[in-house]
Design an enzyme around this catalytic site. Structure first.
Site, short mmCIF file in Angstrom:
data_model
loop_
_atom_site.label_atom_id
_atom_site.label_comp_id
_atom_site.label_asym_id
_atom_site.label_seq_id
_atom_site.Cartn_x
_atom_site.Cartn_y
_atom_site.Cartn_z
N LEU A 118 -7.75 0.54 15.90
CA LEU A 118 -8.60 1.12 16.94
C LEU A 118 -9.85 1.75 16.32
CD1 LEU A 118 -8.74 1.67 20.00
CD2 LEU A 118 -7.64 3.88 19.58
N ASP A 148 -2.17 -11.43 11.35
CA ASP A 148 -3.06 -10.39 10.81
C ASP A 148 -3.26 -9.23 11.78
OD1 ASP A 148 -3.38 -12.05 8.59
OD2 ASP A 148 -5.05 -13.10 9.54
N THR A 152 -4.03 -13.48 2.21
CA THR A 152 -3.38 -14.54 1.45
C THR A 152 -4.39 -15.47 0.81
OG1 THR A 152 -1.45 -14.41 2.89
CG2 THR A 152 -1.69 -16.44 1.63
N ASN A 157 2.91 -17.71 3.48
CA ASN A 157 1.65 -17.77 4.24
C ASN A 157 1.32 -16.39 4.79
OD1 ASN A 157 3.94 -18.00 5.86
ND2 ASN A 157 3.06 -19.45 7.31
N ALA A 158 2.32 -15.53 4.92
CA ALA A 158 2.09 -14.17 5.41
C ALA A 158 1.44 -13.33 4.31
CB ALA A 158 3.43 -13.54 5.80
N GLY A 159 0.64 -12.38 4.74
CA GLY A 159 0.07 -11.42 3.80
C GLY A 159 0.09 -10.06 4.46
N HIS A 160 1.08 -9.23 4.11
CA HIS A 160 1.22 -7.94 4.77
C HIS A 160 0.69 -6.83 3.87
CE1 HIS A 160 4.43 -9.82 7.61
NE2 HIS A 160 3.23 -10.32 7.75
N GLY A 217 -6.14 3.44 10.86
CA GLY A 217 -6.53 3.24 9.45
C GLY A 217 -5.35 2.67 8.70
N ARG A 254 -12.15 -13.92 8.34
CA ARG A 254 -11.49 -14.16 9.63
C ARG A 254 -12.52 -14.25 10.75
NH1 ARG A 254 -7.37 -9.43 8.18
NH2 ARG A 254 -6.00 -10.59 6.77
#
Ligand code: IMO
Ligand code: MG
Length: 433
Positions: free
Chosen positions: A335, A13, A303, A38-41, A418, A308
């Site tokens: 940032l 993440d 996902t 399992n990835a979530g982009h 962003g 988190r």
């Protein structure tokens, strides 16, 4: 020019999808080589949000070749859904721009079932997996029980190979977990049509990728998860089941290490983690809450939707990831989020008893015992989300970048402020040099 490998330097993440999307502007070919859905982009293009789980992030640019390598564990139902969804939103997906390796191992229904049953059975020792079947599918791969994409696209071969494997799985389901068996005919009815649909996309990435790199094409490897979730070098046992470090690009896409020119480590300006396991710089609940809810996209799993865990930038952990993956440059993401906190802390070393550690310890169990040593950074309190030039950053933010570079020992080449493509400060002429 060789290939660029991107690696998440934390626990996943890190904003890899967005960074890869920006680099993909300059790339000819974008490759996934490990992990699965399992990835979530997450990507924001204009006012449109996309979340990709399997297909490389380059798919949103016309004319890019996207490849899913043999190191990926591929759930054909999820892949087909992703293709259909993208098409419904006007994104062209065809064998012209997407290839899947015939040697990728399949995630089938019993893997998903076993992932959930295994997590329940472990009780307090659970990993907190995404329950997408990732671990059980990699177990079968290493245990030589996998069915692969090549098996899926040949109906006779699928029927024949599935029968004994399913008998074995059903014994495990009933005798270990007391669960009802999975029906062979129902599986055929579900998966054989997938084989027909996916067959035109199937190919061999090894000659294609090697020829592309040799011809000077710009190849970008899209890492999923993060180096701290690596099955060997991560915070074991709270890890995923694949090699998430830079070496995974070689073993999962059939390209040798001599072809990799640059390893871009992607890290958030702070740290997050989903699931169980040690987290030395985890913030107090109020600060974690503030970070989680700051900015346009909160810190909730792309996902699974899980909140988190949030904490401060952890230099000893990043140093470990940088070494284990040979990271040459860094991309720092989110940032902008730090504009909203009233103090900024960075962990620059650990205390463990009488010892001071500069690099996270090899034994992940010790991570729950270390005491972080923090330095405080002056806050800047200015919204960064509209800044695209480094010169326009407030001096506090520039100071933050300079000090992180010093501590980690690698140059920061990209800074994300962003989710949008344009919300990126690029500190290099070309990302492929
Ligand atoms: P991206 O690519 C964050 C975590 C899970 C769990 C552990 C094992 O979006 O960064 P698994 O289902 O892989 O067996 O779960 O790994 N995990 C991730 N955490 N981002 C990810 O991917 C992850 N993929 C797996 O939360 O702790
Ligand atoms: Mg994720």
């Amino acid at each position: 020019m060789g290939a660029i490998v991107t690696v998440g330097c934390q626990w996943g993440d890190e904003g890899k999808g967005k960074i890869i999307d920006v680099i993909a502007q300059e790339a000819d070919c974008i490759v996934r080589h490990q992990g699965g859905n399992n990835a979530g982009h997450s990507l924001r293009i204009g006012d449109q949000d996309y979340v990709l789980h399997l297909i490389p992030s380059g798919i949103l640019y016309p004319g890019r070749r996207c490849i899913i390598g043999a190191g990926v564990v591929l759930d054909p139902l999820v892949l087909w859904e992703e293709i259909t969804h993208l098409r419904s939103r006007g994104v062209a997906v065809s064998p012209e721009n997407l290839m899947i390796s015939g040697n990728a191992s399949l995630i089938l229904s019993y893997h998903r079932l076993l992932d959930g049953l295994d997590e329940e059975a472990r009780g307090a020792a659970r990993v907190g997996t995404t329950r997408r079947g990732i671990g059980p599918a990699y177990m079968d791969k290493v245990g030589r029980l996998s069915l692969r994409v090549f098996d899926l696209i040949d109906a006779d071969r699928f029927r024949e190979r599935l029968r004994p494997v399913l008998q074995h799985k059903n014994r495990v389901l009933s005798q270990v977990y007391g669960h009802a068996p999975v029906n062979y005919d129902e599986m055929l009815a579900t998966y054989l049509p997938m084989g027909e649909k996916l067959a035109p996309f199937v190919g061999d990435e090894v000659p294609e990728l090697n020829a592309a790199i040799d011809a000077g094409k710009r190849v970008l490897f899209e890492g999923a998860q993060g180096a701290l979730l690596d099955v060997t070098y991560g915070t074991y046992p709270y890890v995923t089941s694949s090699s998430t470090g830079a070496g995974g690009a070689c073993t999962g896409a059939g390209v040798g290490p001599t072809k990799v020119e640059k390893v871009l480590g992607i890290a958030k300006a702070y740290t997050t983690r989903v699931g169980e396991g040690p987290f030395p710089t985890e913030a107090d609940p109020a600060t974690a809450d503030l970070i989680r809810n700051a900015g346009p996209i909160g810190e909730f799993g792309a996902t699974t939707g899980r909140p988190r865990r949030c904490g401060w930038f952890d230099v000893p952990l990043i140093r470990r990831s940088v070494m284990a993956s040979g990271v040459t440059h860094l991309a720092l993401t989110r940032l902008d989020i730090l504009s909203e906190v009233s103090i900024i802390k960075v962990c620059v070393g650990y205390r463990l008893g009488r010892h001071r550690l500069e690099v996270a310890p090899a034994d992940a169990a010790l991570l729950s015992q270390v005491e972080p040593e923090y330095e405080e950074i002056p806050t800047w309190g200015v919204d960064l989300s509209g800044i695209t030039n480094e010169a326009d950053l407030p001096s506090g933010a520039r100071e933050y970048l300079r000090r992180l570079e010093d501590w980690v020992g690698r140059p920061i080449q990209m800074v994300s402020v962003g989710p949008g493509r344009r919300q990126t400060i690029i500190r290099a002429e070309s990302l492929f040099s």
